[in-house]
Design an enzyme around this catalytic site. Structure first.
Site, PDB file in Angstrom:
ATOM      1  N   HIS A  17      17.126 -21.387 -24.785  1.00 17.17           N
ATOM      2  CA  HIS A  17      17.123 -20.589 -23.559  1.00 17.17           C
ATOM      3  C   HIS A  17      16.444 -19.249 -23.815  1.00 17.17           C
ATOM      4  O   HIS A  17      15.960 -18.969 -24.912  1.00 17.17           O
ATOM      5  CB  HIS A  17      18.531 -20.451 -22.970  1.00 17.17           C
ATOM      6  CG  HIS A  17      19.499 -19.713 -23.836  1.00 17.17           C
ATOM      7  ND1 HIS A  17      19.391 -18.368 -24.093  1.00 17.17           N
ATOM      8  CD2 HIS A  17      20.602 -20.135 -24.513  1.00 17.17           C
ATOM      9  CE1 HIS A  17      20.388 -17.993 -24.873  1.00 17.17           C
ATOM     10  NE2 HIS A  17      21.127 -19.043 -25.150  1.00 17.17           N
ATOM     11  N   HIS A  20      17.035 -17.038 -26.954  1.00 24.13           N
ATOM     12  CA  HIS A  20      16.327 -17.433 -28.178  1.00 24.13           C
ATOM     13  C   HIS A  20      14.872 -16.974 -28.119  1.00 24.13           C
ATOM     14  O   HIS A  20      14.317 -16.473 -29.084  1.00 24.13           O
ATOM     15  CB  HIS A  20      16.366 -18.954 -28.360  1.00 24.13           C
ATOM     16  CG  HIS A  20      17.753 -19.533 -28.324  1.00 24.13           C
ATOM     17  ND1 HIS A  20      18.098 -20.573 -27.508  1.00 24.13           N
ATOM     18  CD2 HIS A  20      18.876 -19.189 -28.982  1.00 24.13           C
ATOM     19  CE1 HIS A  20      19.373 -20.861 -27.686  1.00 24.13           C
ATOM     20  NE2 HIS A  20      19.874 -20.031 -28.576  1.00 24.13           N
ATOM     21  N   CYS A 125      36.355 -19.726 -34.932  1.00 23.88           N
ATOM     22  CA  CYS A 125      35.673 -20.125 -33.681  1.00 23.88           C
ATOM     23  C   CYS A 125      34.616 -21.166 -34.019  1.00 23.88           C
ATOM     24  O   CYS A 125      33.654 -20.865 -34.713  1.00 23.88           O
ATOM     25  CB  CYS A 125      35.007 -18.948 -32.980  1.00 23.88           C
ATOM     26  SG  CYS A 125      33.969 -19.518 -31.595  1.00 23.88           S
ATOM     27  N   CYS A 128      31.005 -20.124 -32.831  1.00 23.66           N
ATOM     28  CA  CYS A 128      30.324 -19.130 -33.690  1.00 23.66           C
ATOM     29  C   CYS A 128      30.220 -19.650 -35.115  1.00 23.66           C
ATOM     30  O   CYS A 128      29.489 -19.085 -35.921  1.00 23.66           O
ATOM     31  CB  CYS A 128      31.126 -17.839 -33.827  1.00 23.66           C
ATOM     32  SG  CYS A 128      31.418 -16.877 -32.365  1.00 23.66           S
ATOM     33  N   CYS A 143      38.008 -16.234 -28.725  1.00 29.46           N
ATOM     34  CA  CYS A 143      36.765 -15.713 -29.284  1.00 29.46           C
ATOM     35  C   CYS A 143      36.171 -14.767 -28.255  1.00 29.46           C
ATOM     36  O   CYS A 143      35.882 -15.192 -27.134  1.00 29.46           O
ATOM     37  CB  CYS A 143      35.798 -16.853 -29.572  1.00 29.46           C
ATOM     38  SG  CYS A 143      34.123 -16.245 -29.887  1.00 29.46           S
ATOM     39  N   HIS A 146      32.584 -16.297 -27.130  1.00 31.39           N
ATOM     40  CA  HIS A 146      32.513 -17.550 -26.358  1.00 31.39           C
ATOM     41  C   HIS A 146      33.671 -17.728 -25.380  1.00 31.39           C
ATOM     42  O   HIS A 146      33.673 -18.688 -24.600  1.00 31.39           O
ATOM     43  CB  HIS A 146      32.444 -18.743 -27.322  1.00 31.39           C
ATOM     44  CG  HIS A 146      31.164 -18.781 -28.086  1.00 31.39           C
ATOM     45  ND1 HIS A 146      31.049 -18.342 -29.385  1.00 31.39           N
ATOM     46  CD2 HIS A 146      29.916 -19.157 -27.710  1.00 31.39           C
ATOM     47  CE1 HIS A 146      29.790 -18.472 -29.783  1.00 31.39           C
ATOM     48  NE2 HIS A 146      29.089 -18.960 -28.781  1.00 31.39           N
ATOM     49  N   LYS A 295      26.706 -11.793 -20.712  1.00 34.50           N
ATOM     50  CA  LYS A 295      25.719 -12.298 -21.664  1.00 34.50           C
ATOM     51  C   LYS A 295      25.151 -13.612 -21.140  1.00 34.50           C
ATOM     52  O   LYS A 295      25.889 -14.478 -20.678  1.00 34.50           O
ATOM     53  CB  LYS A 295      26.374 -12.534 -23.028  1.00 34.50           C
ATOM     54  CG  LYS A 295      25.367 -13.011 -24.056  1.00 34.50           C
ATOM     55  CD  LYS A 295      26.007 -13.475 -25.345  1.00 34.50           C
ATOM     56  CE  LYS A 295      24.950 -14.104 -26.242  1.00 34.50           C
ATOM     57  NZ  LYS A 295      25.477 -15.038 -27.204  1.00 34.50           N
ATOM     58  N   LYS A 298      24.314 -20.595 -21.748  1.00 32.92           N
ATOM     59  CA  LYS A 298      24.369 -21.836 -20.984  1.00 32.92           C
ATOM     60  C   LYS A 298      25.766 -22.054 -20.418  1.00 32.92           C
ATOM     61  O   LYS A 298      25.930 -22.466 -19.267  1.00 32.92           O
ATOM     62  CB  LYS A 298      23.990 -22.998 -21.906  1.00 32.92           C
ATOM     63  CG  LYS A 298      23.362 -24.094 -21.096  1.00 32.92           C
ATOM     64  CD  LYS A 298      22.687 -25.121 -21.962  1.00 32.92           C
ATOM     65  CE  LYS A 298      22.230 -26.258 -21.065  1.00 32.92           C
ATOM     66  NZ  LYS A 298      20.908 -26.187 -20.615  1.00 32.92           N
TER      67      LYS A 298
HETATM   68  N1  MSP Z   1      22.442 -20.227 -36.000  1.00 34.54           N
HETATM   69  C1  MSP Z   1      22.922 -18.897 -35.892  1.00 34.54           C
HETATM   70  C2  MSP Z   1      22.031 -17.916 -36.607  1.00 34.54           C
HETATM   71  C3  MSP Z   1      21.788 -18.197 -38.037  1.00 34.54           C
HETATM   72  S1  MSP Z   1      20.653 -17.097 -38.748  1.00 34.54           S
HETATM   73  C4  MSP Z   1      20.757 -17.358 -40.366  1.00 34.54           C
HETATM   74  C5  MSP Z   1      23.037 -18.524 -34.428  1.00 34.54           C
HETATM   75  N2  MSP Z   1      22.254 -19.212 -33.591  1.00 34.54           N
HETATM   76  S2  MSP Z   1      22.182 -19.030 -31.988  1.00 34.54           S
HETATM   77  O1  MSP Z   1      21.447 -20.143 -31.467  1.00 34.54           O
HETATM   78  O2  MSP Z   1      23.470 -18.796 -31.460  1.00 34.54           O
HETATM   79  O3  MSP Z   1      21.220 -17.838 -31.782  1.00 34.54           O
HETATM   80  C6  MSP Z   1      21.572 -16.574 -32.067  1.00 34.54           C
HETATM   81  C7  MSP Z   1      20.464 -15.618 -31.729  1.00 34.54           C
HETATM   82  O4  MSP Z   1      19.806 -15.941 -30.492  1.00 34.54           O
HETATM   83  C8  MSP Z   1      21.048 -14.243 -31.465  1.00 34.54           C
HETATM   84  O5  MSP Z   1      21.306 -13.512 -32.603  1.00 34.54           O
HETATM   85  C9  MSP Z   1      19.943 -13.635 -30.691  1.00 34.54           C
HETATM   86  O6  MSP Z   1      18.923 -13.327 -31.594  1.00 34.54           O
HETATM   87  C10 MSP Z   1      19.515 -14.782 -29.783  1.00 34.54           C
HETATM   88  N3  MSP Z   1      20.274 -14.800 -28.528  1.00 34.54           N
HETATM   89  C11 MSP Z   1      21.073 -15.790 -28.032  1.00 34.54           C
HETATM   90  N4  MSP Z   1      21.522 -15.424 -26.805  1.00 34.54           N
HETATM   91  C12 MSP Z   1      21.041 -14.210 -26.479  1.00 34.54           C
HETATM   92  C13 MSP Z   1      21.049 -13.387 -25.341  1.00 34.54           C
HETATM   93  N5  MSP Z   1      21.713 -13.692 -24.242  1.00 34.54           N
HETATM   94  N6  MSP Z   1      20.327 -12.239 -25.387  1.00 34.54           N
HETATM   95  C14 MSP Z   1      19.545 -11.898 -26.465  1.00 34.54           C
HETATM   96  N7  MSP Z   1      19.510 -12.648 -27.532  1.00 34.54           N
HETATM   97  C15 MSP Z   1      20.331 -13.754 -27.649  1.00 34.54           C
HETATM   98  O7  MSP Z   1      23.769 -17.618 -34.118  1.00 34.54           O
END
Ligand code: MSP
Length: 498
Positions: A17, A20, A125, A128, A143, A146, A295, A298
């Protein structure tokens, strides 16, 4: 001089999304900027495929974890193409080389005496994949990220002796006041550490979807350790001849604020335990929020779909919007309406229109060439510090501030057109000299802002630089200028929305 920049690796439990896309675009802007400065640049992104987030999603979908990750990893890879990311490698934690190198690294941590066997009991969690400490638990054992109920975990585990790194981490923070940026994020990390670090699970017995622990084959490594290590394992197999020594420590690791504990505390401690240097700097950005100011995620159903925006308006427009709308480092809401408003006002009107007008006037009044005359001294003075200022801001990952600086110059050029009304000068034969000076200055100003915008909007800026007749190399880098070059007309860069 080398520049190694990373994004977090994303969980493939669901489709990608905008959150990312956000971190990835930020890393891409910086990577492109550093490449343009002539630095040896390596930009890494990828996906995190082990642990509960994936196992639970696979079970819910009725497929095996491998089937789920294979399908979703491709969607994340496709997004990198759609976003025009210039990443040098895309890592998957199910890569055989990654798994081998994780096992090797963590065996070294074990051999160095930082691991011991024990029993873990505490709140966890599964979304997370995080063992929560007391201060991180929300109301009713939930959490806070989430908003789901935490699970009580009780299991045999091998612990990583994180507590033994308390002093070394505090020393690192004291010696490197810019280790974590922005400062407010660093302060949170420091106060978490000041409460006292406890040892954490390095292995999980309950979970078989992961990298097997060499000294305890009925365990897999806790997914965060497997995931964090991607930043160094990738250098071991991303491209032939690559070496860790050349690129490590990474100059910059971008992360969202939800994962700063793992990156600013666990990660440097783990590296120290394996005998390696911590990264030079972590930059912690905020969250993109939905129109409801929650935030974007999904599960909350408030997501803005990057794929549909790219399809309708192109990758450049999305890249521009995100860093104009929300100051990088802070939280801020994004929406379809907000996107549309900025697209129309800034891209179609301010920048796109400036480009068409300039090229049309050069065609009409100057035989389609940039006149080989000196530029307007006043305008030149106003543009003199642009590249240095952008450079300085991007060196601190201030992506929005640098874009604002560039945009002020786009606006300056629009005012210059209005102030000088070249169409009126063209009607007066005595004003010929001034007309050529104005148009040469506009062409040069437009070239300068467009070069500065290249890392942000790589597609349309390249089209415009071609139309402006900018030479292959020097005129596409900061500071250079070129005279007497032919220009050509183009279709609107950012067509008005229907
Ligand atoms: N897999 C772990 C990270 C491991 S790194 C060694 C993880 N993944 S995640 O899919 O949840 O993605 C986390 C990252 O996606 C966040 O740290 C951020 O960089 C980005 N984001 C996910 N949702 C977000 C928003 N709503 N806004 C901005 N960035 C966000 O955690």
């Amino acid at each position: 001089m080398s520049f190694y920049v990373t994004t977090p690796i994303y969980y493939v439990n669901a489709a990608p999304h905008l959150g990312h896309a956000y971190t990835s675009i930020a890393a891409d802007v910086l990577a492109r900027h550093h490449r343009m400065r002539g630095e040896e640049t390596f930009f890494l992104t990828g996906v995190d495929e082990h642990g509960e987030p994936v196992t639970l999603a696979a079970a819910a979908a009725g497929v095996s974890p491998q089937e789920l990750v294979d399908a979703n990893a491709e969607r994340f890879r496709a997004l990198t193409g759609m976003l025009e990311l210039s990443n040098d490698f895309f890592i998957r934690t199910t890569d055989a080389d990654h798994k081998r190198l994780v096992a090797e690294f963590l065996q070294r941590v074990y051999d160095n005496g930082h691991v011991y066997e024990g029993f873990y009991e505490g709140w966890y969690c599964p979304r997370c994949a995080d063992f929560k400490t007391e201060s991180e638990i929300g109301p009713g054992n939930s959490c806070p990220i989430h908003l789901i109920e935490l699970v009580r975990e009780r299991e045999r585990t091998w612990f990583f002796r994180l507590s033994a790194f308390q002093e070394r981490l505090e020393r690192l923070y004291a010696e490197r006041p810019d280790f974590v940026m922005p400062v407010h994020a660093f302060n949170e990390v420091r106060s978490f550490v000041a409460q006292g670090l406890v040892d954490i699970s390095l292995t999980r017995q309950a979970l078989s979807w992961g990298v097997a622990v060499p000294w305890a084959p009925d365990h897999t490594f806790y997914v965060w350790f497997d995931a964090l290590l991607n930043y160094v394992t990738a250098l071991g197999y991303a491209r032939p001849g690559e070496s860790l020594e050349r690129l490590w420590p990474a100059q910059l690791q971008l992360i969202g604020k939800d994962i700063s504990k793992f990156h600013a505390i666990y990660w440097p401690a783990l590296l120290m335990a394996g005998g390696m240097e911590p990264p030079c700097q972590l930059f912690v950005h905020g969250f993109l929020l939905g129109p409801d100011e929650a935030k974007m995620s999904k599960s909350r159903g408030n997501v803005l779909d990057p794929f549909s925006i790219i399809e309708s308006h192109g990758a450049d427009a999305l890249r521009h919007y995100l860093f104009r709308e929300v100051t990088f480092g802070q939280d801020g809401p994004v929406s379809q309406e907000g996107f549309q408003a900025r697209y129309d006002a800034e891209l179609a009107n301010e920048y796109g229109n400036l480009a068409s007008r300039t090229l049309n006037m050069l065609g009409r009044y100057c035989d389609g060439r940039v006149p080989a005359v000196a530029t307007d001294e006043r305008l030149r003075a106003q543009f003199a510090g642009l590249f240095a200022r952008v450079d300085e801001l991007l060196a601190r990952a201030e992506i929005s501030a640098a874009l604002e600086e560039i945009w002020q110059h786009v606006r300056r050029l629009n005012r210059y057109v209005e102030e000088n009304a070249p169409w009126a000068l063209a009607r007066d034969p005595a004003a010929r000299e001034r007309l050529t000076e104005v148009l040469a200055s506009l062409a040069e100003g437009l070239r300068a802002v467009t070069v500065a915008l290249l890392p942000y909007m790589p597609l349309r800026t390249a089209v415009l630089l071609d139309a402006l007749g900018a030479g292959e190399h020097t005129e596409r880098t900061f500071g250079a200028s070129g005279w007497g070059r032919p220009v050509s007309a183009i279709a609107p860069l950012f067509p008005r929305s229907a």
